[in-house]
Design a protein around this motif. Sequence first.
Motif, PDB file in Angstrom:
ATOM      1  N   GLU A  74       0.842  -1.194   0.000  1.00 30.61           N
ATOM      2  CA  GLU A  74       0.000   0.000   0.000  1.00 30.61           C
ATOM      3  C   GLU A  74       0.879   1.247   0.000  1.00 30.61           C
ATOM      4  OE1 GLU A  74      -3.623   1.437  -0.555  1.00 30.61           O
ATOM      5  OE2 GLU A  74      -3.292  -0.674  -0.098  1.00 30.61           O
ATOM      6  N   GLY A  75       0.724   2.069  -1.027  1.00 28.52           N
ATOM      7  CA  GLY A  75       1.491   3.298  -1.129  1.00 28.52           C
ATOM      8  C   GLY A  75       2.841   3.162  -1.805  1.00 28.52           C
ATOM      9  N   ILE A  76       3.237   1.938  -2.221  1.00 24.86           N
ATOM     10  CA  ILE A  76       4.536   1.709  -2.869  1.00 24.86           C
ATOM     11  C   ILE A  76       4.316   1.021  -4.212  1.00 24.86           C
ATOM     12  CG2 ILE A  76       6.818   0.648  -2.692  1.00 24.86           C
ATOM     13  CD1 ILE A  76       6.501   0.607   0.311  1.00 24.86           C
ATOM     14  N   PHE A  77       4.900   1.587  -5.272  1.00 31.02           N
ATOM     15  CA  PHE A  77       4.710   1.060  -6.614  1.00 31.02           C
ATOM     16  C   PHE A  77       6.056   0.935  -7.312  1.00 31.02           C
ATOM     17  CE2 PHE A  77       1.297   3.708  -5.125  1.00 31.02           C
ATOM     18  CZ  PHE A  77       0.204   2.844  -5.196  1.00 31.02           C
ATOM     19  N   TYR A  78       6.237  -0.189  -8.001  1.00 33.90           N
ATOM     20  CA  TYR A  78       7.490  -0.480  -8.705  1.00 33.90           C
ATOM     21  C   TYR A  78       7.223  -0.511 -10.203  1.00 33.90           C
ATOM     22  CZ  TYR A  78      11.268  -3.356 -10.632  1.00 33.90           C
ATOM     23  OH  TYR A  78      12.284  -3.837 -11.405  1.00 33.90           O
ATOM     24  N   ILE A  79       8.053   0.214 -10.946  1.00 32.84           N
ATOM     25  CA  ILE A  79       7.879   0.309 -12.386  1.00 32.84           C
ATOM     26  C   ILE A  79       9.181  -0.065 -13.083  1.00 32.84           C
ATOM     27  CG2 ILE A  79       7.255   1.832 -14.308  1.00 32.84           C
ATOM     28  CD1 ILE A  79       6.493   3.000 -10.827  1.00 32.84           C
ATOM     29  N   ARG A  80       9.086  -0.951 -14.062  1.00 29.27           N
ATOM     30  CA  ARG A  80      10.249  -1.315 -14.886  1.00 29.27           C
ATOM     31  C   ARG A  80      10.109  -0.624 -16.243  1.00 29.27           C
ATOM     32  NH1 ARG A  80       8.304  -5.787 -12.658  1.00 29.27           N
ATOM     33  NH2 ARG A  80       7.341  -6.544 -14.576  1.00 29.27           N
ATOM     34  N   GLN A  81      11.149   0.061 -16.645  1.00 28.59           N
ATOM     35  CA  GLN A  81      11.120   0.760 -17.923  1.00 28.59           C
ATOM     36  C   GLN A  81      12.314   0.355 -18.783  1.00 28.59           C
ATOM     37  OE1 GLN A  81      11.072   4.978 -17.065  1.00 28.59           O
ATOM     38  NE2 GLN A  81       8.910   4.982 -16.537  1.00 28.59           N
ATOM     39  N   ASN A  82      12.050   0.041 -20.031  1.00 25.75           N
ATOM     40  CA  ASN A  82      13.099  -0.174 -21.017  1.00 25.75           C
ATOM     41  C   ASN A  82      12.966   0.922 -22.066  1.00 25.75           C
ATOM     42  OD1 ASN A  82      14.150  -2.594 -19.886  1.00 25.75           O
ATOM     43  ND2 ASN A  82      12.429  -3.710 -20.757  1.00 25.75           N
ATOM     44  N   LYS A  83      14.011   1.729 -22.220  1.00 28.37           N
ATOM     45  CA  LYS A  83      13.953   2.856 -23.139  1.00 28.37           C
ATOM     46  C   LYS A  83      15.175   2.869 -24.055  1.00 28.37           C
ATOM     47  CE  LYS A  83      11.384   6.360 -20.490  1.00 28.37           C
ATOM     48  NZ  LYS A  83      11.444   7.749 -19.969  1.00 28.37           N
ATOM     49  N   ILE A  84      15.036   3.575 -25.142  1.00 24.30           N
ATOM     50  CA  ILE A  84      16.196   3.911 -25.974  1.00 24.30           C
ATOM     51  C   ILE A  84      16.420   5.407 -25.807  1.00 24.30           C
ATOM     52  CG2 ILE A  84      17.142   4.037 -28.299  1.00 24.30           C
ATOM     53  CD1 ILE A  84      15.501   1.578 -29.001  1.00 24.30           C
ATOM     54  N   ILE A  85      17.556   5.767 -25.249  1.00 27.88           N
ATOM     55  CA  ILE A  85      17.904   7.167 -25.021  1.00 27.88           C
ATOM     56  C   ILE A  85      19.189   7.463 -25.774  1.00 27.88           C
ATOM     57  CG2 ILE A  85      18.506   8.915 -23.303  1.00 27.88           C
ATOM     58  CD1 ILE A  85      16.903   7.358 -21.248  1.00 27.88           C
ATOM     59  N   ASN A  86      19.110   8.387 -26.731  1.00 28.82           N
ATOM     60  CA  ASN A  86      20.272   8.741 -27.555  1.00 28.82           C
ATOM     61  C   ASN A  86      20.939   7.502 -28.155  1.00 28.82           C
ATOM     62  OD1 ASN A  86      19.911  11.501 -27.030  1.00 28.82           O
ATOM     63  ND2 ASN A  86      21.097  11.366 -25.125  1.00 28.82           N
ATOM     64  N   LYS A  87      20.083   6.618 -28.688  1.00 28.22           N
ATOM     65  CA  LYS A  87      20.499   5.388 -29.383  1.00 28.22           C
ATOM     66  C   LYS A  87      21.097   4.329 -28.457  1.00 28.22           C
ATOM     67  CE  LYS A  87      21.311   7.815 -33.762  1.00 28.22           C
ATOM     68  NZ  LYS A  87      22.286   8.084 -34.852  1.00 28.22           N
ATOM     69  N   HIS A  88      20.919   4.491 -27.149  1.00 26.64           N
ATOM     70  CA  HIS A  88      21.419   3.508 -26.184  1.00 26.64           C
ATOM     71  C   HIS A  88      20.235   2.804 -25.514  1.00 26.64           C
ATOM     72  CE1 HIS A  88      25.695   4.728 -26.170  1.00 26.64           C
ATOM     73  NE2 HIS A  88      25.211   5.939 -26.416  1.00 26.64           N
ATOM     74  N   ASN A  89      20.349   1.485 -25.366  1.00 24.88           N
ATOM     75  CA  ASN A  89      19.329   0.730 -24.626  1.00 24.88           C
ATOM     76  C   ASN A  89      19.512   0.977 -23.135  1.00 24.88           C
ATOM     77  OD1 ASN A  89      18.136  -0.554 -26.898  1.00 24.88           O
ATOM     78  ND2 ASN A  89      19.838  -2.009 -26.961  1.00 24.88           N
ATOM     79  N   ILE A  90      18.421   1.352 -22.479  1.00 21.21           N
ATOM     80  CA  ILE A  90      18.491   1.706 -21.064  1.00 21.21           C
ATOM     81  C   ILE A  90      17.437   0.923 -20.286  1.00 21.21           C
ATOM     82  CG2 ILE A  90      18.378   3.590 -19.387  1.00 21.21           C
ATOM     83  CD1 ILE A  90      20.619   3.906 -21.470  1.00 21.21           C
ATOM     84  N   LYS A  91      17.864   0.326 -19.170  1.00 25.37           N
ATOM     85  CA  LYS A  91      16.934  -0.373 -18.264  1.00 25.37           C
ATOM     86  C   LYS A  91      16.825   0.425 -16.969  1.00 25.37           C
ATOM     87  CE  LYS A  91      17.563  -5.004 -20.141  1.00 25.37           C
ATOM     88  NZ  LYS A  91      17.913  -6.424 -19.861  1.00 25.37           N
ATOM     89  N   ILE A  92      15.593   0.810 -16.645  1.00 31.50           N
ATOM     90  CA  ILE A  92      15.344   1.704 -15.515  1.00 31.50           C
ATOM     91  C   ILE A  92      14.407   1.034 -14.512  1.00 31.50           C
ATOM     92  CG2 ILE A  92      14.511   3.992 -14.840  1.00 31.50           C
ATOM     93  CD1 ILE A  92      14.834   4.775 -17.841  1.00 31.50           C
ATOM     94  N   ASN A  93      14.752   1.142 -13.230  1.00 33.14           N
ATOM     95  CA  ASN A  93      13.873   0.680 -12.152  1.00 33.14           C
ATOM     96  C   ASN A  93      13.398   1.891 -11.366  1.00 33.14           C
ATOM     97  OD1 ASN A  93      14.340  -2.262 -12.482  1.00 33.14           O
ATOM     98  ND2 ASN A  93      16.430  -1.705 -11.932  1.00 33.14           N
ATOM     99  N   VAL A  94      12.083   1.989 -11.177  1.00 30.66           N
ATOM    100  CA  VAL A  94      11.494   3.144 -10.504  1.00 30.66           C
ATOM    101  C   VAL A  94      10.661   2.685  -9.317  1.00 30.66           C
ATOM    102  CG1 VAL A  94       9.999   5.168 -10.735  1.00 30.66           C
ATOM    103  CG2 VAL A  94      11.350   4.382 -12.701  1.00 30.66           C
ATOM    104  N   ILE A  95      10.824   3.347  -8.192  1.00 33.32           N
ATOM    105  CA  ILE A  95       9.933   3.180  -7.044  1.00 33.32           C
ATOM    106  C   ILE A  95       9.226   4.506  -6.811  1.00 33.32           C
ATOM    107  CG2 ILE A  95       9.801   2.864  -4.534  1.00 33.32           C
ATOM    108  CD1 ILE A  95      10.242   0.262  -5.947  1.00 33.32           C
ATOM    109  N   GLU A  96       7.903   4.465  -6.735  1.00 33.23           N
ATOM    110  CA  GLU A  96       7.138   5.656  -6.378  1.00 33.23           C
ATOM    111  C   GLU A  96       6.421   5.396  -5.061  1.00 33.23           C
ATOM    112  OE1 GLU A  96       3.483   8.466  -8.002  1.00 33.23           O
ATOM    113  OE2 GLU A  96       4.879   7.572  -9.443  1.00 33.23           O
ATOM    114  N   ILE A  97       6.579   6.324  -4.119  1.00 34.86           N
ATOM    115  CA  ILE A  97       6.025   6.144  -2.776  1.00 34.86           C
ATOM    116  C   ILE A  97       5.146   7.334  -2.420  1.00 34.86           C
ATOM    117  CG2 ILE A  97       6.592   5.945  -0.307  1.00 34.86           C
ATOM    118  CD1 ILE A  97       9.269   4.687  -1.214  1.00 34.86           C
TER     119      ILE A  97
END
Length: 395
Positions: A74-97
Amino acid sequence: MYALAEQRIFCFEKMVLKLGTLLMALAVFSGQNMSMSAYSVKPILEGHIIKEHVNALFLLEKKYKNFNLEKVKEGIFYIRQNKIINKHNIKINVIEINKDLNPNLIIEPKLATENLHSKSKIKDIAKDSIIAINGTYFKQNTGTPLGTLVINNEIITGPIYERVAFGIGENEFKTGRLGFEGKLKKGKSEIKINNINQPRMLYSDVLIYTSKWGKYSPKTKANYKNILIKNNKIIETSSSPIEIKENEIVISAQEEKLIDFEIGDKVKLEYNLTPNWKEIKHIISGGPYLLKEGEIFIDTASEKLNAIAGRNPRTAIGYTKDNSLIMVTVDGRKEGTSGVTLKELAKIMSDLGCYEAINLDGGSSTVMYVNGKVLNGSNVKSTLVSNAIIVREKA
């Protein structure tokens, strides 16, 4: 925003209960013999609640469109993001509270062990916690934190180069560059104190060491003097390391600066961080700034952090205008993800809605822990860190 969406549902359900109470009062006032509780009207408005829930999901999906999202607690959320930033593959982990959704959440820094000079795996530091990310910079060989660290209003270590720090209060967050002010007084005599529980940066520094530093004050050169203070009285002086017990303090400086301070002297020691964040309970430093008042702001030169430029695994922390906490790690130095520059990291934090954000230690230290699972930010499988920011629930 997922956190905001759940809050809207909660508020709507409270409104339903109030409507139920109102219907009961009207029935009594009109003389109707009705057996009704506040909860009895919920089915009447059930369709509206379902509609509101759909709206909440829409807000959630809008913020994290095309990304994997998981409610951790409750109140904590986890987000996985895979992006291409400036032609680079990027794996991002996000916690929102969002603490409004769960007031029982505690967010605080934590040392690897009781010993200031140590390192541990994040999983060991985060034992009995829900979330953890690595914290401030530290000496690689010893684990000694480098920069401001305050836990439960106690200054554990002082600032270096007035680097930006992140403050955690009961219901608020702060960011800002912090300094240190200290004075040792004896009668009309007074000397300036430069820092607390930090390695000596300059030959001329006058430093405080507490029992948090360790059993003994650090070694000094022959022309240095250490004085041991307890209950505002000097009880020992030495050019060698002095044992420090709880509630005792050692002042270490060039002998000429402490020549007038001898055993038996009554003294007064004052020190604090500047500015003084009175409502803030915990502080952890990092650097550089990433976002300041909603704008990208990266001050590597003034914080003496030019060496960390380039593309690396990264850890960052920030907060939104509505007081949601955002914690981010970006993987790097391994197949499929190359890390990010500080400017790219700042853009990520901005896209997540942060109003203020700072960079934390990164590179091989970058690591995130979620509900017992370690998500490593580099190709080092056994990352050891000096300290972390953890999230747990009140016992």
